[in-house]
Scaffold this active site. Structure first.
Site, PDB file in Angstrom:
ATOM      1  N   HIS A  66       0.841  -1.207   0.000  1.00 50.23           N
ATOM      2  CA  HIS A  66       0.000   0.000   0.000  1.00 50.23           C
ATOM      3  C   HIS A  66       0.869   1.247   0.000  1.00 50.23           C
ATOM      4  O   HIS A  66       2.092   1.154   0.055  1.00 50.23           O
ATOM      5  CB  HIS A  66      -1.006  -0.023   1.151  1.00 50.23           C
ATOM      6  CG  HIS A  66      -0.406   0.054   2.531  1.00 50.23           C
ATOM      7  ND1 HIS A  66       0.430  -0.928   3.031  1.00 50.23           N
ATOM      8  CD2 HIS A  66      -0.519   0.983   3.511  1.00 50.23           C
ATOM      9  CE1 HIS A  66       0.784  -0.602   4.271  1.00 50.23           C
ATOM     10  NE2 HIS A  66       0.236   0.554   4.588  1.00 50.23           N
ATOM     11  N   HIS A  68       1.380   3.921   2.021  1.00 50.29           N
ATOM     12  CA  HIS A  68       1.954   4.657   3.152  1.00 50.29           C
ATOM     13  C   HIS A  68       3.476   4.802   3.019  1.00 50.29           C
ATOM     14  O   HIS A  68       4.156   3.911   2.519  1.00 50.29           O
ATOM     15  CB  HIS A  68       1.595   3.975   4.474  1.00 50.29           C
ATOM     16  CG  HIS A  68       0.188   4.270   4.919  1.00 50.29           C
ATOM     17  ND1 HIS A  68      -0.534   3.445   5.733  1.00 50.29           N
ATOM     18  CD2 HIS A  68      -0.625   5.326   4.635  1.00 50.29           C
ATOM     19  CE1 HIS A  68      -1.730   3.966   5.947  1.00 50.29           C
ATOM     20  NE2 HIS A  68      -1.812   5.103   5.288  1.00 50.29           N
ATOM     21  N   ASP A  70       5.883   4.547   4.993  1.00 52.48           N
ATOM     22  CA  ASP A  70       6.761   3.528   5.594  1.00 52.48           C
ATOM     23  C   ASP A  70       6.632   2.188   4.864  1.00 52.48           C
ATOM     24  O   ASP A  70       7.089   1.152   5.348  1.00 52.48           O
ATOM     25  CB  ASP A  70       6.496   3.377   7.102  1.00 52.48           C
ATOM     26  CG  ASP A  70       5.093   2.903   7.428  1.00 52.48           C
ATOM     27  OD1 ASP A  70       4.145   3.287   6.713  1.00 52.48           O
ATOM     28  OD2 ASP A  70       4.928   2.132   8.394  1.00 52.48           O
ATOM     29  N   HIS A  71       5.995   2.230   3.671  1.00 52.56           N
ATOM     30  CA  HIS A  71       5.899   1.033   2.808  1.00 52.56           C
ATOM     31  C   HIS A  71       6.376   1.313   1.390  1.00 52.56           C
ATOM     32  O   HIS A  71       6.855   0.402   0.718  1.00 52.56           O
ATOM     33  CB  HIS A  71       4.463   0.502   2.792  1.00 52.56           C
ATOM     34  CG  HIS A  71       4.043  -0.003   4.135  1.00 52.56           C
ATOM     35  ND1 HIS A  71       4.050  -1.335   4.462  1.00 52.56           N
ATOM     36  CD2 HIS A  71       3.679   0.661   5.258  1.00 52.56           C
ATOM     37  CE1 HIS A  71       3.689  -1.476   5.733  1.00 52.56           C
ATOM     38  NE2 HIS A  71       3.452  -0.280   6.233  1.00 52.56           N
ATOM     39  N   HIS A 124      -7.521  -0.593   5.603  1.00 48.97           N
ATOM     40  CA  HIS A 124      -6.459   0.230   6.206  1.00 48.97           C
ATOM     41  C   HIS A 124      -6.217   1.437   5.294  1.00 48.97           C
ATOM     42  O   HIS A 124      -6.179   2.578   5.747  1.00 48.97           O
ATOM     43  CB  HIS A 124      -5.204  -0.629   6.345  1.00 48.97           C
ATOM     44  CG  HIS A 124      -3.988   0.104   6.808  1.00 48.97           C
ATOM     45  ND1 HIS A 124      -3.873   0.627   8.081  1.00 48.97           N
ATOM     46  CD2 HIS A 124      -2.820   0.392   6.177  1.00 48.97           C
ATOM     47  CE1 HIS A 124      -2.675   1.210   8.196  1.00 48.97           C
ATOM     48  NE2 HIS A 124      -2.020   1.084   7.060  1.00 48.97           N
ATOM     49  N   ASP A 143      -0.122  -4.121   6.051  1.00 48.35           N
ATOM     50  CA  ASP A 143      -0.777  -3.554   7.234  1.00 48.35           C
ATOM     51  C   ASP A 143      -2.256  -3.955   7.296  1.00 48.35           C
ATOM     52  O   ASP A 143      -3.066  -3.253   7.912  1.00 48.35           O
ATOM     53  CB  ASP A 143      -0.683  -2.018   7.231  1.00 48.35           C
ATOM     54  CG  ASP A 143       0.694  -1.519   7.646  1.00 48.35           C
ATOM     55  OD1 ASP A 143       1.569  -2.343   7.951  1.00 48.35           O
ATOM     56  OD2 ASP A 143       0.878  -0.283   7.670  1.00 48.35           O
ATOM     57  N   HIS A 181       4.773  -5.211  10.563  1.00 46.84           N
ATOM     58  CA  HIS A 181       5.199  -4.555  11.809  1.00 46.84           C
ATOM     59  C   HIS A 181       5.307  -5.555  12.959  1.00 46.84           C
ATOM     60  O   HIS A 181       4.551  -6.538  13.016  1.00 46.84           O
ATOM     61  CB  HIS A 181       4.190  -3.474  12.232  1.00 46.84           C
ATOM     62  CG  HIS A 181       4.171  -2.275  11.348  1.00 46.84           C
ATOM     63  ND1 HIS A 181       5.053  -1.230  11.475  1.00 46.84           N
ATOM     64  CD2 HIS A 181       3.372  -1.960  10.300  1.00 46.84           C
ATOM     65  CE1 HIS A 181       4.801  -0.306  10.558  1.00 46.84           C
ATOM     66  NE2 HIS A 181       3.778  -0.732   9.820  1.00 46.84           N
TER      67      HIS A 181
HETATM   68 ZN   LIG Z   1       0.024   1.462   6.542  1.00 47.71          ZN
END
Ligand SMILES: [Zn+2]
Length: 265
Positions: A66, A68, A70-71, A124, A143, A181
């Site tokens: 996805h 985000h 941090d991805h 999400h 996530d 995570h």
């Molecule tokens: Zn995320």
């Protein structure tokens, strides 16, 4: 960057697991026969480059779950450094930096001779995909599904997320689940408030405490373990329903209430 773990599936797919940022996990997936290599999400470039150096693998694909940061934050730099191609969710292709190949529900994507089946799992974020290497019993759930948890509903409704989570219930129990995570210990604490009498959960929570006390990862989990211990996959549990005071309530409502309580936990 320490080598946390290298897994090899019975089918021969190799997974090299390492940390990035505060609590992200990042994964290289590799077919030893063809040398084809992918990285699942790009939270941070330096640890990915270090992992590629440590393994001696060269990067062919970024497999995004996805959008985000941090991805997908390292996409453009890694693409520039390695010439790899970027794969990501079709439903969110405008928000995936550098995307070359967009995938959605029912599509297939191959790392060498290892085929992943793609699942749309919005909730999400509005576009999120999971990768199931069915023959290898290896899955990357980003996530959407965590060990004993699920992603927060930033862009989707409870109905949408519950529809996504139900897809995991159809996967083989021995599928290894590699999520994005290390949230397992806090997820377990919440799960124990939701189903305090769930024996599988009590045992899993104790295992997780032992692993974390030694600084070890709790990942991968398995689909079987998640079915038995993850409250977000268990709205049908009468024990959970009773804890919430929602006996025989609609499963979406039970899921939504569980998620609301976790948000405030
Ligand atoms: Zn995320």
């Amino acid at each position: 960057m320490p080598n946390l773990n290298t897994f090899q599936s019975d089918g021969g797919l190799a997974v090299f697991m390492f940390r990035a940022l505060q609590d992200n996990y990042c994964y290289l997936v590799h077919d030893p026969d063809t040398g084809t290599t992918g990285v699942v999400d790009t939270p941070e470039v330096a640890p990915i480059v270090a992992a590629l150096e440590e393994t001696g693998w060269s990067l062919d694909f970024i497999l995004n779950t996805h959008h985000h940061w941090d991805h997908a934050g390292g996409n453009l730099e890694l693409k520039r450094l390695t010439g790899c191609r970027v794969v990501g969710p079709r439903a969110d292709r405008e928000r995936i930096p550098g995307i070359d190949i967009s995938l959605g529900d029912g599509d297939r994507f191959e790392i060498g001779s290892h085929r992943a089946k793609i699942f749309d799992t919005p909730g999400h974020t509005s576009g999120h995909i999971c990768y199931l290497f069915e023959d290898d019993r290896v899955a990357f759930t980003g996530d959407t599904l965590f060990s004993m948890g699920c992603g927060r509903l930033f862009e989707g409704s409870p109905q949408q997320m519950w529809s996504s989570l139900q897809k995991f219930l159809t996967w083989p129990d021995d599928t290894r689940v590699f999520c994005a995570h290390e949230y397992t210990q806090s997820n377990a604490r919440f799960a124990l408030t939701a189903e305090p009498g769930n024996r599988a959960l009590i045992e899993r929570a104790a295992d997780v405490d032992r692993l974390r006390a030694r600084g070890l990862p709790t990942i991968p989990s398995t689909i079987g373990l998640e079915k038995a211990t993850n409250p977000f996959l268990r709205p049908m549990s009468t024990h959970l329903q009773e804890t919430l005071g929602m006996r025989n309530a609609d499963l979406v409502e039970v899921f939504a209430e569980t998620r609301r309580r976790k948000d405030k936990f």
